[in-house]
Structure formats: structure tokens, C-alpha cells
Design a protein around this motif. Structure first.
Motif, PDB file in Angstrom:
ATOM      1  N   UNK A 598       0.838  -1.198   0.000  1.00 46.00           N
ATOM      2  CA  UNK A 598       0.000   0.000   0.000  1.00 46.00           C
ATOM      3  C   UNK A 598       0.872   1.246   0.000  1.00 46.00           C
ATOM      4  N   UNK A 599       0.557   2.233  -0.823  1.00 46.07           N
ATOM      5  CA  UNK A 599       1.357   3.470  -0.884  1.00 46.07           C
ATOM      6  C   UNK A 599       1.519   4.150   0.472  1.00 46.07           C
ATOM      7  N   UNK A 600       0.580   3.931   1.384  1.00 41.70           N
ATOM      8  CA  UNK A 600       0.675   4.559   2.709  1.00 41.70           C
ATOM      9  C   UNK A 600       1.901   4.073   3.491  1.00 41.70           C
ATOM     10  N   UNK A 601       2.459   2.920   3.102  1.00 43.18           N
ATOM     11  CA  UNK A 601       3.634   2.385   3.803  1.00 43.18           C
ATOM     12  C   UNK A 601       4.947   2.823   3.157  1.00 43.18           C
ATOM     13  N   UNK A 602       4.890   3.481   2.024  1.00 42.31           N
ATOM     14  CA  UNK A 602       6.103   3.762   1.260  1.00 42.31           C
ATOM     15  C   UNK A 602       7.063   4.707   1.982  1.00 42.31           C
ATOM     16  N   UNK A 603       6.505   5.672   2.732  1.00 40.67           N
ATOM     17  CA  UNK A 603       7.375   6.667   3.366  1.00 40.67           C
ATOM     18  C   UNK A 603       8.327   6.022   4.364  1.00 40.67           C
ATOM     19  N   UNK A 604       7.852   5.016   5.071  1.00 38.45           N
ATOM     20  CA  UNK A 604       8.699   4.376   6.073  1.00 38.45           C
ATOM     21  C   UNK A 604       9.401   3.129   5.542  1.00 38.45           C
ATOM     22  N   UNK A 605       8.792   2.463   4.553  1.00 33.26           N
ATOM     23  CA  UNK A 605       9.337   1.182   4.100  1.00 33.26           C
ATOM     24  C   UNK A 605       9.987   1.261   2.711  1.00 33.26           C
ATOM     25  N   UNK A 681      20.274   6.133  -3.110  1.00 31.18           N
ATOM     26  CA  UNK A 681      19.236   5.133  -2.843  1.00 31.18           C
ATOM     27  C   UNK A 681      19.879   3.781  -2.612  1.00 31.18           C
ATOM     28  N   UNK A 682      19.135   2.913  -1.970  1.00 31.91           N
ATOM     29  CA  UNK A 682      19.442   1.493  -1.912  1.00 31.91           C
ATOM     30  C   UNK A 682      18.217   0.766  -2.456  1.00 31.91           C
ATOM     31  N   UNK A 683      18.431  -0.438  -2.988  1.00 38.62           N
ATOM     32  CA  UNK A 683      17.291  -1.114  -3.625  1.00 38.62           C
ATOM     33  C   UNK A 683      17.483  -2.617  -3.585  1.00 38.62           C
ATOM     34  N   UNK A 684      16.370  -3.304  -3.771  1.00 36.03           N
ATOM     35  CA  UNK A 684      16.374  -4.758  -3.904  1.00 36.03           C
ATOM     36  C   UNK A 684      15.315  -5.135  -4.936  1.00 36.03           C
ATOM     37  N   UNK A 685      15.647  -6.079  -5.803  1.00 33.67           N
ATOM     38  CA  UNK A 685      14.689  -6.573  -6.803  1.00 33.67           C
ATOM     39  C   UNK A 685      14.692  -8.099  -6.726  1.00 33.67           C
ATOM     40  N   UNK A 686      13.542  -8.703  -6.982  1.00 35.79           N
ATOM     41  CA  UNK A 686      13.407 -10.147  -6.779  1.00 35.79           C
ATOM     42  C   UNK A 686      12.768 -10.847  -7.971  1.00 35.79           C
ATOM     43  N   UNK A 687      12.983 -12.165  -8.033  1.00 37.52           N
ATOM     44  CA  UNK A 687      12.329 -12.981  -9.055  1.00 37.52           C
ATOM     45  C   UNK A 687      10.809 -12.900  -8.951  1.00 37.52           C
ATOM     46  N   UNK A 688      10.332 -12.681  -7.737  1.00 42.45           N
ATOM     47  CA  UNK A 688       8.885 -12.608  -7.532  1.00 42.45           C
ATOM     48  C   UNK A 688       8.241 -11.376  -8.116  1.00 42.45           C
ATOM     49  N   UNK A 689       9.039 -10.403  -8.586  1.00 45.90           N
ATOM     50  CA  UNK A 689       8.468  -9.232  -9.259  1.00 45.90           C
ATOM     51  C   UNK A 689       8.453  -7.962  -8.431  1.00 45.90           C
ATOM     52  N   UNK A 690       9.143  -7.958  -7.286  1.00 44.78           N
ATOM     53  CA  UNK A 690       9.182  -6.777  -6.423  1.00 44.78           C
ATOM     54  C   UNK A 690      10.475  -6.005  -6.649  1.00 44.78           C
ATOM     55  N   UNK A 691      10.385  -4.691  -6.803  1.00 39.24           N
ATOM     56  CA  UNK A 691      11.555  -3.805  -6.757  1.00 39.24           C
ATOM     57  C   UNK A 691      11.273  -2.770  -5.686  1.00 39.24           C
ATOM     58  N   UNK A 692      12.047  -2.831  -4.583  1.00 40.22           N
ATOM     59  CA  UNK A 692      11.848  -1.894  -3.477  1.00 40.22           C
ATOM     60  C   UNK A 692      13.009  -0.895  -3.471  1.00 40.22           C
ATOM     61  N   UNK A 693      12.669   0.387  -3.528  1.00 43.51           N
ATOM     62  CA  UNK A 693      13.658   1.466  -3.571  1.00 43.51           C
ATOM     63  C   UNK A 693      13.517   2.303  -2.307  1.00 43.51           C
ATOM     64  N   UNK A 694      14.633   2.504  -1.614  1.00 44.36           N
ATOM     65  CA  UNK A 694      14.623   3.238  -0.349  1.00 44.36           C
ATOM     66  C   UNK A 694      15.661   4.361  -0.411  1.00 44.36           C
ATOM     67  N   UNK A 695      15.310   5.579   0.042  1.00 44.06           N
ATOM     68  CA  UNK A 695      14.028   6.014   0.615  1.00 44.06           C
ATOM     69  C   UNK A 695      12.985   6.268  -0.473  1.00 44.06           C
ATOM     70  N   UNK A 696      11.792   6.562  -0.054  1.00 47.28           N
ATOM     71  CA  UNK A 696      10.669   6.717  -0.961  1.00 47.28           C
ATOM     72  C   UNK A 696      10.918   7.793  -2.016  1.00 47.28           C
ATOM     73  N   UNK A 697      11.553   8.907  -1.631  1.00 50.81           N
ATOM     74  CA  UNK A 697      11.754  10.013  -2.570  1.00 50.81           C
ATOM     75  C   UNK A 697      12.676   9.620  -3.727  1.00 50.81           C
ATOM     76  N   UNK A 698      13.527   8.599  -3.503  1.00 53.07           N
ATOM     77  CA  UNK A 698      14.437   8.156  -4.564  1.00 53.07           C
ATOM     78  C   UNK A 698      13.681   7.535  -5.739  1.00 53.07           C
ATOM     79  N   UNK A 699      12.438   7.114  -5.503  1.00 54.46           N
ATOM     80  CA  UNK A 699      11.647   6.507  -6.578  1.00 54.46           C
ATOM     81  C   UNK A 699      11.335   7.499  -7.687  1.00 54.46           C
ATOM     82  N   UNK A 700      11.377   8.803  -7.361  1.00 59.31           N
ATOM     83  CA  UNK A 700      11.084   9.819  -8.372  1.00 59.31           C
ATOM     84  C   UNK A 700      12.103   9.784  -9.500  1.00 59.31           C
ATOM     85  N   UNK A 701      13.339   9.409  -9.197  1.00 61.20           N
ATOM     86  CA  UNK A 701      14.397   9.364 -10.214  1.00 61.20           C
ATOM     87  C   UNK A 701      14.722   7.940 -10.643  1.00 61.20           C
ATOM     88  N   UNK A 702      13.885   6.975 -10.273  1.00 61.54           N
ATOM     89  CA  UNK A 702      14.140   5.579 -10.618  1.00 61.54           C
ATOM     90  C   UNK A 702      13.641   5.324 -12.044  1.00 61.54           C
TER      91      UNK A 702
END
Length: 1074
Positions: A598-605, A681-702
Motif C-alpha cells: 500500500x502506498x501509505x507504507x512507502x514513506x517508512x518502508x 538510494x538502496x534497492x532490492x529486486x526479486x524474481x517474484x516481481x518486487x523492486x523496493x527502492x529506499x528512501x521513498x523520494x528516490x523513486x522519483x528518479x528511478x
């Protein structure tokens, strides 16, 4: 320098250990071991299952084909020919009627007849990507055929009964796509009905020229085309011959072989091809361009032309079709019958058919041409004008079809085509074809009819075949592919034509889809031969962004697809032998992990991108990942991950990886200060289809692809050990990076390798994004002689210290270059905006030295699927090309006005008035608007990759008085090369610049004349029908020659101009009557 290199290696490794979280992620997977199972990919079982599924899919289409072909033969056999049939007696849906009703240029009388055709309602069908009507079939009739002729009306009459068979077939198999009957008369009846896709220009579609029809209507061909270019061939006649040859070439497929020669007193090939070559798209293009250069001169020598042709067909030292053999001669006429040549080469067995074409308007006796054709089991045709070219250059297929018809059931074998573009918008398809024979007899006890009625075809979309292959269990670098007997790919992740011409098949060889090597040649040959096999090879692969080359291990496994001409292969990297399958039976845990989407969790996660996969049937796709995530969340609020309408494997793995990457945030990322190490930024991507970029603001330039399997950094990290640097991609045509306005980052990623119970796999990739400007400063410090506490001290010529990359940046160039030769970091501030460019564009002299000293290898390949802007048209004057211009003496000579030359010029002028566009563009250009914007072309690609040098290396770039010393060393556990060099003292050291960017090949790739000397292995169809002892060859063409009368000709042409003649009858031979 080695000290600096160690400091750089330690800094990179330290940052990745702290922030990358590789070890921590391994522990997280082990802590959650109860939430997933480790499954094994068993290559042999997998490939057998997929091959079996494809065989079952195609077999269902084959059964439908056979029902249609049998029904068509029975309907035609019981049909009673009607000489007095009229248009109003036949009701059918004319697929082109709607477009023609709206065309103001259609005559009123013709428009009235359109009103009597059926008017249908249509509904949108996503399977067809079109609006269709399931209650009716549609009819398409070529533009140059008169719909009201007796032959066409009778054809429409008996084929109407096919509609019920079409409908019944669909009832039995709702997955059926287009069902088509292509008639030898040119009529196409297809189901379900849909309006025809009329091009912006002239619609030149004729089913008899479609790849699937040509393949189904005759056995493979060895054809030699000889063209008379004696002095009598002038003006329009020569133009007609050139166009006729090009149209004739379009009737050939990749199963055929051909050569083209011109002759007068001597015969010579028109192109660089000295023997029969495969009639593929590129070879035919060479012929078509060469034919345009033919010039008329000399005297006619049929003997030279035919001896050349027979010698070509008797050459057994080359690859060829080894089935139907034929000679096609285009001439304006002559007296010699060259009987001695036929006696020497072709009689008494007559294994070579001879087809003769009398071209242009002339007063020559055509009896010798008729005799040649009739004496050699061929056919004689006349091409008096441009309107007769298309019909008369394809009618020879009827003659070739005779042995097939006479063979009966033995010849009723389904063939599957190459990949090609569907004319009705279905995309890339293959077609199953089955010939339809005329089973009637002319009378009691008479010989069996030997006419082919047409070809039945059923399309199968490539996407439907792809759905039978495993999508995500093979990992990012595993895939399934399939090839045909020509070695062309049916399935392959690299089969991505940028533009398609529906007149030609899509032919991408397996060795062009991948980087060719000896191992792959062996695999390709084994697959073409229908063998099974398995082989582990070390090979080169091109990165997804086509900038890098990696040397990797791959396991190839292959089996034939029974009852087809295809063979299926599976490619797996060793690390994809195993994969994770989530087992989230705990619904509370499902809900908990789902909340981290959920986008509501993006700021912290951190921000989460999810791969745009087909998780559920009702999930609305979107190119915008934010919107796609929103659609996904809305759907998940209505259904559960275990819903039958969803792919449970994909959903469970996605939710599991959401939870696992969140735990990485919790354990590693959240408590770290990224600014301390200048990380964006730091990030992790998985075979399952998840790409998590931290912190949230870094996603703007991803900017990476949200589908990890389609992200270059992800796939390369899996294939490489250690840390993979990826600088921002810069096109040389674009302006440099603007560091003041944008924060530019360099990705550094590495794969997470798990070892669970002796099974090794790589389910994820983690990494950091470096702040380019800050790390450029850090790079200078690390490559200096000071510690962080020391103050920099500049070393002059009299000093006892060594120069370094920080204080001596005016004298030393220090750079980090990646394994593709792209600039990553530099100690020169003015080069920071060039990060991501190929280093030869930054320092051509130094890059060339690195290449010459084996730090880099070069790999060149060709992209045969590229799209290029159309070439500018040449000077198109008011006069037609190749016009014969008479002299003043000619104009004053009365005899000249009654000669063929005068008629030729007169006809050119009339055609110029009537068919103005004919002189402006080639006929092929009229077929579709996409070709006017861009066309397929060949692009040469060049990539660089690390060579064999691993140790530190010193060398001098010898430029006389301007020599440069440089040191280079690979950084351990990275894809980086550290280079320190003296700055060039003068410009005399400039050398040739290495090119990396893609370049257009004007000659369509590697020299075709050289390629045909070493043809790739292929096999033709297993059966050949080129002879039958009962064949009746008495129907071999008829024609009459008449001397042109000026008054008659002028009257006829004036009538043509005024539009007063009766409707033209189609040029169909008497033997076509059904």
C-alpha cells in the motif's frame, strides 16, 4: 597504482556490505524457510511437456483444417457451373464494401452494386484485436479482378457453403482464430467476418501472393529467370520486364532457390550471385536492385540464355530445393526454338519446366515461345501491359500444382509456415496450410482434373504458443525457443521485429537471434534434423540494453515438436536449476505482507514497484506502474491470492517477496544514513516481481524497468560475480548530463546467492545508487597519496613524492571504465557530464590503446529486425523512368509510327496519364502506410567486453614526440577497469576512433555475395511433388499476336481514357473453369 586500486576495492566492498545487505538478505530467506519451497527445473521434462502442449494446440487446428479442405472439395465437386450467373444472384459480405462506399472516386454504378451486398454489425473481440461477426464469413477480392465475372461469381456461389463449416469448427474449438480459404482465382473467404483493413494507397493484397498460400500451393522450387535484354527490348517493354521479374520473385518463399540472368548474345547473372541462392528476403532484395540496372543492347540469343539456365540447374555442388525445376524466360519475341538445347539438356525426361513470357506490344510471331513452353511441360503467358503482370507472374503455380493434385491423398499434408504478420491485425502468426484439389472430371471416363482449387489456412497467434511456455520459473535469463527447418525462430525472446511488411515473412535465424558460435551451430543443426539433445556451453550473451557482452554458462536442451516442422529448445543458466515457490497458507501473514504494497507504507518502508505481470484475468494492465499498482490493490480487495481466476504461483511469490524485502528495510536500511556514504538510494529486486527502492523520494528518479526480468542491471547481476556498475545511459546525439539541475546516480548491484540443502539459486539482486558528483570527488581522494586526514600535497618535478589523481589532475587522467567501455568516474571535472558515454568518445587515443593491448575484446553482430527512416527519394522528373526517347529521324519516318517502339512510347505516355503514381513509386510501396514512415533495415552492432588481461599493466602509446604512458588494472570483484594515463601533450597522437554506437548498413548487413558462398544448414520439406506420369501437359498456354494498327490502337486508348469500355474480364485461363 595498486595501492589506489586496493583502496577503491575496499571502499566499494565496504559500502556494499553495509548497505547492500547481501548477507542480511540471505539470513532473512533462511529465517522464512517455512514460507517457501525450493522447486527444480528438470530441463528434459520441461521441454517434453511444452513440446507436447504445442503439438496438442496445433493438432486441434489441423483437425479443423482437414474438415474444411474435405468440405471444400465436396462442395465444389457437387456444384453446377452456371454460365448465366449474375451479381444479383449472389449475396455475400464484401469486406471492402464499407471502405469503397465511402470512397468518392468509386463510380456511381459500382456503388449501387455495393448496396446489394450484406451489411453486418460487428462486436469487438480482444482475441482477434478486431471487430468481428461470428454469423458470417467475409470475402476479399483483389482490386485488379472484376467481381462480376462468371468465374468469380461461380466461385462465390460454391464457397458460400464453407460458412457453416467455419461456424461448426469454432463451436468445436472456440480458440480458433482466422479460418481462411484462398482460392486460385484470387478470392479470399475468411471467418469470422471483419471489415478489410484498406491501406491508404492502392490495395494490392492478393491471397495468392501471401507466404502461407505460396507454401501450401506447390512444392519447393529451383528457378532460373532469364531476361532478354537485346536491343529490340526498349522503353516500356524493358520496364515491364523489370517489374515482372520483381513480381515473380515475390512468388518465391524461403523453401525456394533462384537466380536471375540477362542475355543477348551472351548470358550473365544480373547480380553478384553466380549460382542458385535461397529466395529469402535479403537475397530477393539484391536481385530486385540488380534488375533495375539492366540495359537493352545487342541481338537476341535464346541459346545462350537457356544453356546458362540449364547449367545453373545442373549444378549439384550447391544447396538447393531439389524439387520443382523451372526456367522462366521473359522476352519480346524471337524466331529461334533452340530445340537442340532442349534435346541436349531436358529431353526425353523433361525434368525442367520451361515457362515463356511474351512481354510488351509487338508484331513478332509468338509461335516459337508457345512451342518452347509446350515442349517442356510449361506454360506460355503474355504480358502486354502493366495490368497483366501480377496475374501472369503467379499463374505458373497452377502448373506446379498438377503433380500435387494428381498425387491425391498423399499430397494432403498440413504444412506450417514461417512467422509472418497477419494482414488483419492479429500480429505475428504462423499458419497451418492444406491444399484443396479439384475432384471433378470433365466427363465419364475422362482423366482426373489436375487443378488446385486453392489453399485452406488456419492462423495460430504466436502469443497463444508463448502462453504454453513457463513464464517465470525459468528465471530472468532462462527461456524457451523454437525453430523451423530453415533455422528461423518461431519463438525466441529476441524475436522483436521493429517493423513488419505483411508481404514478407518474418525470418530471423537462430544464429542471428543469439550471438553465433560453433556450439550453437551444432545445436541448430541437430534441431533442424529433428534430434533430441542436451549440451552445456560457455557462450557470449548480449545485455538487454545491447550495450554489454557477458561470457556465461548455459544449458541447452531440445526436442522435436511431433507432427510439425518445428523443434523446441530450452535454455537455462546453472543458477536457474532451482527456484522458489511461496507457500503462504497463513492468511493473516498474507494480509500483513500485502499491507506493505500500500502506498501509505512507502514513506517508512520505501517505494515498491511491482512487475506488470498477468496476476489475474480481471487485472487491468497499464504502462504506468503507479496506476498498475492501484489496479492491483483494488482487485486484491475483491479476490484472494488463492482465487481460481488468479495465477496463485505469481501472487504468492509477489506477496512473499514484499514481506522479505520489507524485512531488509527493517534490519538494514532504515537505521543507516545514506548521506554518509554519498548514496542516493538502496534497492532490492526479486524474481517474484518486487523492486523496493529506499528512501521513498528516490523513486522519483528511478528509471529502471519495474519488471526485474526486463531490467538490464538485474539480468547482468545474475550472470556476473561481484559488483556490477551501471552508469547512466547517454546517447551521443543527446546533450551531456546536467549535474547542476539533476542528481545523477550510478547503479551498483550484485546477486544474492542462496544455498539451501545443497541447492543453489539466485532469487534476488540488491544494490546502491551512488551520487555521481560526490563519488567523483571521493574517487580522486582514494586514488591519491593521502589519507582522509592529510592535506593534499602537489608533487612537482623536483619533489620526492609520486603524482596522484587528486592534486595532479592537470597532468594525470584517472578514470574508471566498465566492462563495456563506458566511462563511470573521472578525476577530470569537465568529464563528469560525459559519464555513461563510450570512452572512445571521451579519449579515443587511450581507448584504442586499451583495445590494442587486449584489455577489451570486440564483438560485432547484425540486427536484422531494426527499423529505419525511409531513404530520401531520388529525382523524380515528369517523365517516367527508363523512357525510350525517339530521334527526329524516327519521328519523320512513317514506318517508325507503326513499329513496336512507337507503340511502346505511346503506351508509356498513356499510362503516365492514367496511372500517374506508377511512375512515382514502386508497386510495393502502395501496400501500407507504415512502410511510408519507416522500413525494416539492418543495423550493425558493436559491443566491447573485458579481454584476457587481468593483472596490472603498463604500456606506452607511441606517438613519436607525443608518447603517453598509461597504467591499467582490473578492480577485483567488480566490472571496472582502473586507468591512469598521462594527459596527451599534443594532438599528433590522434588515432582512429573505435565505434560502439549502432550504425546503419546500407548493403543490408554483411555482404550477401559472400554469405551465399557459405550458406547455413537447412532442410526443405520432407516431401516433393514435381512429377506425375499421368499429368496432362496439353494445356500449355495460348495467345495471339497481331500487328499494331495505329488507328485501332488510338481508338482503344481513347476509349480507355474516357472510361467507356465494358467492365474488364479477369485474365483467367479457360482451364480455370470449375
Amino acid at each position: 597504482m595498486q595501492h589506489w586500486a586496493r583502496r577503491l576495492e575496499q571502499e566499494i566492498d565496504g559500502v556494499m556490505r553495509i548497505f547492500g545487505g547481501v548477507q542480511q538478505l540471505r539470513e532473512i530467506y533462511k529465517d522464512n524457510r517455512n514460507l517457501f519451497e525450493v522447486q527444480e527445473n528438470e530441463p528434459q521434462k520441461l521441454v517434453e511437456k511444452v513440446a507436447g502442449d504445442i503439438e496438442s494446440l496445433l493438432d486441434r487446428k489441423v483437425q479443423a483444417l482437414k474438415r474444411l479442405a474435405d468440405a471444400a472439395e465436396n462442395f465444389q465437386k457437387t456444384h453446377r457451373w452456371q454460365d448465366n450467373i449474375k451479381e444479383e444472384d449472389i449475396m455475400y459480405y464484401d469486406a471492402k464494401a464499407d471502405a469503397e462506399l465511402d470512397d468518392p472516386e468509386i463510380e456511381d454504378m459500382e456503388r449501387v452494386s455495393k448496396v446489394s451486398t450484406l451489411r453486418l454489425d460487428f462486436v469487438e473481440d480482444p482475441n482477434f484485436k478486431n471487430k468481428v461477426n461470428y454469423s458470417y464469413a467475409a470475402v476479399q477480392i483483389p482490386t485488379d479482378i472484376y467481381k462480376g465475372s462468371t468465374v468469380i461469381l461461380n466461385e462465390l456461389n460454391w464457397t458460400e457453403a464453407l460458412e457453416n463449416v467455419f461456424i461448426e469448427n469454432r463451436r468445436q474449438d472456440p480458440t480458433l482464430l482466422w479460418q481462411v480459404f484462398g482460392s486460385a482465382t484470387g478470392v479470399t473467404r475468411y471467418y469470422p467476418a471483419t471489415p478489410w483493413r484498406a491501406p491508404k494507397k492502392i490495395d494490392l493484397y492478393d491471397v495468392r501472393r501471401r507466404p502461407w498460400y505460396i507454401q501450401g500451393a506447390s512444392s519447393p522450387k529451383d528457378m532460373v529467370i532469364i531476361v532478354d535484354v537485346s536491343g529490340s527490348v526498349s522503353g516500356l517493354t524493358l520496364k515491364l520486364m523489370k517489374t515482372s521479374v520483381c513480381e515473380m520473385l515475390d512468388t518465391l518463399s524461403d523453401d525456394d532457390y533462384v537466380n536471375v540472368a540477362s542475355f543477348n548474345e551472351k548470358a550473365q547473372p544480373v547480380s553478384c550471385f553466380t549460382h542458385l541462392v535461397q529466395a529469402n528476403v535479403r537475397n530477393k532484395k539484391v536481385f530486385k536492385e540488380a534488375v533495375q540496372g539492366m540495359v537493352a543492347k545487342g541481338t537476341t540469343g535464346y541459346k545462350a540464355g537457356f544453356e546458362y539456365a540449364f547449367d545453373q540447374l545442373q549444378n549439384s555442388n550447391i544447396t538447393r530445393a531439389n524439387c520443382n525445376k523451372m526456367i522462366m524466360m521473359f522476352t519480346d519475341g524471337g524466331e529461334d526454338r533452340v530445340q537442340d538445347v532442349f534435346e541436349k539438356y531436358n529431353w526425353p525426361n523433361r525434368t525442367v519446366r520451361v515457362f515463356t513470357f511474351s512481354v510488351g506490344q509487338h508484331n513478332y510471331d509468338v509461335t516459337p515461345l508457345q512451342w518452347m513452353a509446350c515442349a517442356n511441360k510449361g506454360y506460355y503467358f503474355e504480358i502486354p501491359s502493366i495490368g497483366a503482370i501480377r496475374i501472369n507472374t503467379q499463374e505458373y503455380l497452377d502448373v506446379l500444382g498438377r503433380p500435387m493434385v494428381l498425387a491425391g491423398k498423399e499430397a494432403k499434408q498440413v504444412q506450417w509456415t514461417n512467422v509472418y504478420e497477419d494482414a488483419l491485425g492479429l500480429g505475428l502468426v504462423v499458419t497451418g496450410t492444406l491444399p484443396v484439389f479439384n475432384l471433378t472430371q470433365d466427363g465419364p471416363g475422362e482423366k482426373k482434373n489436375q487443378l488446385i482449387l486453392g489453399v485452406m489456412g488456419i492462423d495460430v497467434a504466436l502469443n497463444d504458443i508463448k502462453r504454453l511456455t513457463p513464464n517465470y520459473t525459468l528465471g530472468a535469463n532462462g527461456y524457451v525457443f523454437a525453430i523451423d527447418l530453415n533455422g528461423y525462430v518461431l519463438l525466441h525472446p529476441n524475436l522483436k521485429p521493429q517493423t513488419t511488411n505483411f508481404r514478407e515473412p518474418v525470418t530471423l535465424d537462430f544464429l542471428d537471434a543469439e550471438l553465433e558460435d560453433e556450439n550453437k551451430e551444432e545445436i541448430r543443426r541437430s534441431m533442424i534434423d529433428g534430434n533430441r539433445g542436451h549440451k552445456q556451453i560457455r557462450t557470449l550473451v548480449k545485455s538487454l540494453d545491447e550495450r554489454y557482452i557477458d561470457e556465461v554458462m548455459r544449458n541447452y536442451t531440445w526436442v522435436p515438436i511431433r507432427s510439425t516442422n518445428y523443434s523446441l529448445g530450452l535454455v537455462l543458466p546453472p543458477y536457474s536449476t532451482f527456484y522458489l515457490q511461496a507457500n503462504l497458507s497463513d492468511q493473516i501473514l498474507q494480509v500483513k505482507y500485502f499491507e506493505f504494497l500500500l502506498p501509505s507504507s512507502f514513506e517508512s518502508e520505501g517505494h515498491v514497484f511491482i512487475a506488470p505481470r498477468e496476476y489475474c484475468k480481471d487485472l487491468n494492465a497499464s504502462d504506468n506502474n503507479t496506476e498498475f499498482l492501484k489496479n492491483f490493490i483494488e482487485l486484491m480487495e475483491k479476490v484472494t491470492p488463492d482465487s481460481k481466476q488468479c495465477n496463485n504461483f505469481l501472487l504468492h511469490n509477489l506477496i512473499l517477496d514484499t514481506g522479505i524485502t520489507q524485512q531488509l528495510v527493517e534490519r538494514v536500511w532504515r537505521d543507516q544514513d545514506l548521506n554518509t556514504y554519498s548514496l542516493l538510494a538502496v534497492f532490492a529486486a526479486t524474481d517474484g516481481g518486487i523492486t523496493r527502492v529506499f528512501p521513498n523520494k528516490a523513486a522519483e528518479d528511478w528509471t529502471e524497468n519495474p519488471e526485474p526480468f526486463n531490467a538490464s542491471f538485474y539480468r547482468r547481476s545474475l550472470d556476473n560475480h561481484g559488483y556490477v556498475f551501471k552508469p547512466p545511459h547517454q546517447d551521443t546525439l543527446l546533450r551531456p548530463l546536467e549535474l547542476e539541475n539533476d542528481t545523477v546516480g550510478v547503479l551498483v548491484s550484485t546477486a544474492v546467492e542462496l544455498s539451501l540443502g545443497g541447492r543453489t539459486l539466485r532469487p534476488a539482486v540488491v544494490g546502491v545508487k551512488l551520487d555521481l558528483e560526490a563519488w567523483a570527488e571521493k574517487f580522486k581522494v582514494l586514488a591519491s597519496n593521502r589519507t582522509h586526514q592529510d592535506q593534499p600535497q602537489k608533487c612537482g618535478p623536483s619533489s620526492h613524492c609520486e603524482m596522484d589523481c587528486e592534486v595532479n589532475n592537470e597532468d594525470l587522467l584517472c578514470v574508471l571504465i566498465d566492462d563495456g567501455g563506458f566511462l563511470v568516474l573521472s578525476n577530470q571535472n569537465h568529464q563528469w557530464d560525459q559519464v555513461g558515454r563510450f570512452f572512445s568518445e571521451v579519449d579515443a587515443n587511450l581507448m584504442l590503446a586499451l583495445y590494442n593491448n587486449s584489455f577489451y575484446n570486440r564483438k560485432e553482430s547484425f540486427d536484422y529486425q531494426a527499423a529505419c527512416a525511409p531513404q530520401p527519394q531520388g529525382n523524380l522528373g515528369a517523365a517516367p523512368r527508363g523512357v525510350f526517347v525517339p530521334t527526329i529521324a524516327d519521328l519523320l519516318n512513317l514506318a517508325w509510327w507503326t513499329s513496336a517502339a512507337a507503340w511502346s512510347l505511346f503506351q508509356q505516355l498513356l499510362y503516365g496519364l492514367i496511372y500517374h503514381s506508377w511512375f512515382q513509386a514502386d508497386p510495393a510501396e502502395a501496400e501500407g502506410s507504415p512502410e511510408a514512415r519507416e522500413s525494416s533495415c539492418v543495423m550493425k552492432q558493436t559491443q566491447y567486453y573485458f579481454g584476457s588481461v587481468n593483472a596490472s599493466y603498463n604500456a606506452i602509446i607511441d606517438c613519436g614526440n607525443c608518447s603517453r604512458l598509461f597504467h591499467a588494472q582490473r578492480l577485483t570483484n567488480t566490472n571496472l577497469l582502473f586507468v591512469v594515463a598521462e594527459k596527451p601533450l599534443c594532438s599528433q597522437c590522434e588515432a582512429g576512433r573505435l565505434l560502439q554506437k549502432e550504425t546503419h548498413c546500407p548493403a543490408d548487413g554483411p555482404e550477401q555475395c559472400e554469405l551465399v558462398q557459405r550458406p547455413r544448414y537447412r532442410r526443405g520439406p520432407h516431401i516433393c511433388f514435381d512429377y506425375n506420369a499421368t499429368e496432362d501437359t496439353s494445356d500449355c498456354g495460348r495467345g495471339a499476336s497481331f500487328p499494331p494498327s495505329l488507328s485501332v490502337l488510338v481508338s482503344l486508348q481513347l476509349l480507355l481514357l474516357l472510361g467507356l469500355p465494358p467492365r474488364p474480364q479477369p485474365q483467367v485461363h479457360a482451364s480455370r473453369r470449375l
